[in-house]
Design a protein around this motif. Structure first.
Motif, mmCIF file in Angstrom:
data_model
loop_
_atom_site.group_PDB
_atom_site.id
_atom_site.type_symbol
_atom_site.label_atom_id
_atom_site.label_comp_id
_atom_site.label_asym_id
_atom_site.label_seq_id
_atom_site.Cartn_x
_atom_site.Cartn_y
_atom_site.Cartn_z
ATOM 1 N N PRO A 255 0.827 -1.212 0.000
ATOM 2 C CA PRO A 255 0.000 0.000 0.000
ATOM 3 C C PRO A 255 0.862 1.264 0.000
ATOM 4 C CG PRO A 255 -0.852 -1.593 1.574
ATOM 5 C CD PRO A 255 0.469 -2.127 1.101
ATOM 6 N N GLY A 256 0.480 2.208 -0.839
ATOM 7 C CA GLY A 256 1.223 3.454 -0.930
ATOM 8 C C GLY A 256 2.252 3.485 -2.036
ATOM 9 N N TYR A 257 2.529 2.314 -2.623
ATOM 10 C CA TYR A 257 3.506 2.295 -3.729
ATOM 11 C C TYR A 257 2.837 2.838 -4.983
ATOM 12 C CZ TYR A 257 7.189 0.814 -6.888
ATOM 13 O OH TYR A 257 8.203 0.813 -7.816
ATOM 14 N N ASP A 258 3.452 3.864 -5.566
ATOM 15 C CA ASP A 258 2.869 4.488 -6.757
ATOM 16 C C ASP A 258 3.958 5.265 -7.484
ATOM 17 O OD1 ASP A 258 1.136 5.480 -8.657
ATOM 18 O OD2 ASP A 258 0.314 7.042 -7.364
ATOM 19 N N THR A 259 4.463 4.722 -8.560
ATOM 20 C CA THR A 259 5.447 5.436 -9.368
ATOM 21 C C THR A 259 5.059 5.303 -10.840
ATOM 22 O OG1 THR A 259 7.049 3.689 -9.914
ATOM 23 C CG2 THR A 259 7.198 4.650 -7.725
ATOM 24 N N TYR A 260 5.405 6.301 -11.586
ATOM 25 C CA TYR A 260 5.098 6.281 -13.008
ATOM 26 C C TYR A 260 5.857 7.426 -13.664
ATOM 27 C CZ TYR A 260 1.829 9.702 -11.091
ATOM 28 O OH TYR A 260 1.280 10.742 -10.386
ATOM 29 N N SER A 261 5.999 7.317 -14.950
ATOM 30 C CA SER A 261 6.534 8.436 -15.713
ATOM 31 C C SER A 261 5.355 9.294 -16.156
ATOM 32 C CB SER A 261 7.310 7.931 -16.935
ATOM 33 O OG SER A 261 8.411 7.146 -16.526
ATOM 34 N N TRP A 262 5.587 10.596 -16.322
ATOM 35 C CA TRP A 262 4.506 11.451 -16.797
ATOM 36 C C TRP A 262 5.050 12.500 -17.740
ATOM 37 C CZ3 TRP A 262 5.672 16.300 -14.986
ATOM 38 C CH2 TRP A 262 6.262 16.426 -13.712
ATOM 39 N N ASN A 263 4.171 12.981 -18.574
ATOM 40 C CA ASN A 263 4.507 14.043 -19.529
ATOM 41 C C ASN A 263 3.546 15.206 -19.333
ATOM 42 O OD1 ASN A 263 5.021 11.355 -21.702
ATOM 43 N ND2 ASN A 263 6.664 12.678 -21.026
ATOM 44 N N ALA A 264 4.090 16.399 -19.235
ATOM 45 C CA ALA A 264 3.276 17.584 -18.977
ATOM 46 C C ALA A 264 3.849 18.780 -19.710
ATOM 47 C CB ALA A 264 3.216 17.873 -17.478
ATOM 48 N N LEU A 265 2.992 19.727 -20.040
ATOM 49 C CA LEU A 265 3.421 20.944 -20.719
ATOM 50 C C LEU A 265 3.642 22.081 -19.723
ATOM 51 C CD1 LEU A 265 1.091 21.065 -23.868
ATOM 52 C CD2 LEU A 265 3.439 20.215 -23.703
ATOM 53 N N PHE A 266 4.764 22.784 -19.922
ATOM 54 C CA PHE A 266 5.102 23.949 -19.115
ATOM 55 C C PHE A 266 5.529 25.085 -20.031
ATOM 56 C CE2 PHE A 266 5.967 20.273 -16.454
ATOM 57 C CZ PHE A 266 5.509 20.645 -15.192
ATOM 58 N N ALA A 267 5.283 26.319 -19.590
ATOM 59 C CA ALA A 267 5.779 27.512 -20.264
ATOM 60 C C ALA A 267 6.708 28.236 -19.292
ATOM 61 C CB ALA A 267 4.614 28.419 -20.658
ATOM 62 N N PRO A 268 7.489 29.197 -19.790
ATOM 63 C CA PRO A 268 8.306 29.984 -18.856
ATOM 64 C C PRO A 268 7.437 30.784 -17.892
ATOM 65 C CG PRO A 268 9.026 30.305 -21.132
ATOM 66 C CD PRO A 268 7.714 29.587 -21.189
ATOM 67 N N LYS A 269 7.957 30.994 -16.701
ATOM 68 C CA LYS A 269 7.266 31.837 -15.722
ATOM 69 C C LYS A 269 7.013 33.219 -16.330
ATOM 70 C CE LYS A 269 8.001 34.098 -11.245
ATOM 71 N NZ LYS A 269 8.972 34.347 -10.157
ATOM 72 N N GLY A 270 5.827 33.761 -16.086
ATOM 73 C CA GLY A 270 5.491 35.081 -16.597
ATOM 74 C C GLY A 270 4.753 35.064 -17.913
ATOM 75 N N THR A 271 4.507 33.885 -18.451
ATOM 76 C CA THR A 271 3.726 33.790 -19.687
ATOM 77 C C THR A 271 2.308 34.303 -19.423
ATOM 78 O OG1 THR A 271 5.014 31.883 -20.447
ATOM 79 C CG2 THR A 271 2.841 32.195 -21.440
#
Length: 334
Positions: A255-271
């Protein structure tokens, strides 16, 4: 030029000067009006890894669909190096106008800040989150001749003979290495880590029986599992995955084991917020497109399409989760 045309030209020029002066006087108040026309030119999506991997595949599928909706090309630009730090650092320092964005991962935004002594960006404060696109599960596999047929049997074997068994990963400090370290920690067992230069060489040795156990990305191991060259014991996500519904999640035993790869979009701060909102809208639409979703599910990627706020929370949670695991593993990169 006639006097009439000259007069018109002067009027137009004067109007342009007036508009420019008005914009300068408004300062920040003019920015939202400019952002409403976003995007007015192609958007560059920087992938901080070499072509051909799962992150690159997700990026190209999503970018193609985003391009259709935006009416502007989303151009994938691979900037591999330093475990993803090179590409991520490039976006962190880019003009915050929405035209340069990053395909971030668990490596760039959760592991590398703890792994690297020197890093050119702050994963939390140097980026404006756009959307978590997909989660990609990892999988615990063993050679078919290995004695354990379940996660519990593997734990029991490792407890009986501490330090006897080894596991392979794609490299020191990789998400797969740290998936193994979290497994060891929660199970209270001692396994020897064998790092390889990528999943490919590790797979070869596990299939050959040189190393009995491996943590790998699901896409890399799927065909070998189906062909019987590997025995899968469990997926690393909290729940089972649709492509292998009979394969338990490791969390069912730990219980509590949870790992994975993920892909997400980011922009520079201040966009500008308007640009973030538009990018979020088209990104979420892209991952929920039936054709894109079907292609992503082929390699067990689970589509998400989050809000920017949900992605910001994920980054905080992942940083807090992985920092002590990295420290305990002893992995560090200069």
């Amino acid at each position: 030029m006639s006097n009439e045309n000259l007069t018109l030209t002067r009027r137009r020029f004067g109007g342009l000067i007036g508009a420019a002066a008005g914009s300068a006087a408004l300062g920040p108040l003019a920015a939202p009006a400019l952002a409403q026309g976003f995007p007015g030119r192609p958007v560059t999506l920087i992938v901080p890894f070499a072509p051909g991997g799962s992150t690159d595949l997700v990026a190209r599928l999503v970018a193609a669909k985003m391009s259709e909706t935006l009416g502007q090309q989303v151009i994938v630009d691979n900037r591999g190096g330093a475990g993803g730090n090179l590409g991520a650092g490039t976006v962190a320092k880019a003009e915050p106008d929405g035209y340069t964005i990053l395909m971030g991962t668990v490596a760039t935004h959760a592991l590398n800040p703890a792994l690297y002594k020197k890093i050119s960006y702050n994963a939390e404060t140097d980026f404006a989150p756009i959307s978590l696109l997909v989660n990609v599960p990892n999988v615990l596999t063993v050679n078919p001749n290995f004695g354990a047929k379940t996660v519990q049997e593997l734990i029991d074997m490792a407890k009986k003979d501490p330090g006897k068994y080894s596991y392979a990963s794609s490299g020191n400090g990789s998400p797969l290495h740290l998936s193994g370290e979290l497994f060891k920690k929660l199970a209270g067992i001692d396994l020897i880590h064998i790092p390889y230069k990528g999943s490919g060489p590790a797979l070869v040795d596990v299939i050959a029986g040189q190393v009995p156990i491996q943590f790998d990305n699901m896409p890399s191991s799927t065909e070998h599992i189906k062909a019987g060259r590997l025995r899968a014991l469990g997926v690393t996500t909290a729940q089972r995955v649709p492509t292998f519904p009979d394969l338990p999640a490791i969390a069912e035993t730990l219980p509590g084991y949870d790992t994975y790869s993920w892909n997400a979009l980011f922009a520079p701060k201040g966009t500008p917020p308007e640009a973030i909102a538009k990018l979020n809208e088209v990104a979420v639409k892209a991952v929920n497109d039936p054709t894109v979703k079907a292609k992503l599910s082929d390699f067990s990627a689970v589509t998400v399409g989050s809000t920017p706020e949900e992605l910001a929370t994920l980054v905080k949670t992942e940083l807090a989760k992985w920092a002590p695991i990295v420290k305990d593993s002893g992995a560090q990169i200069d």
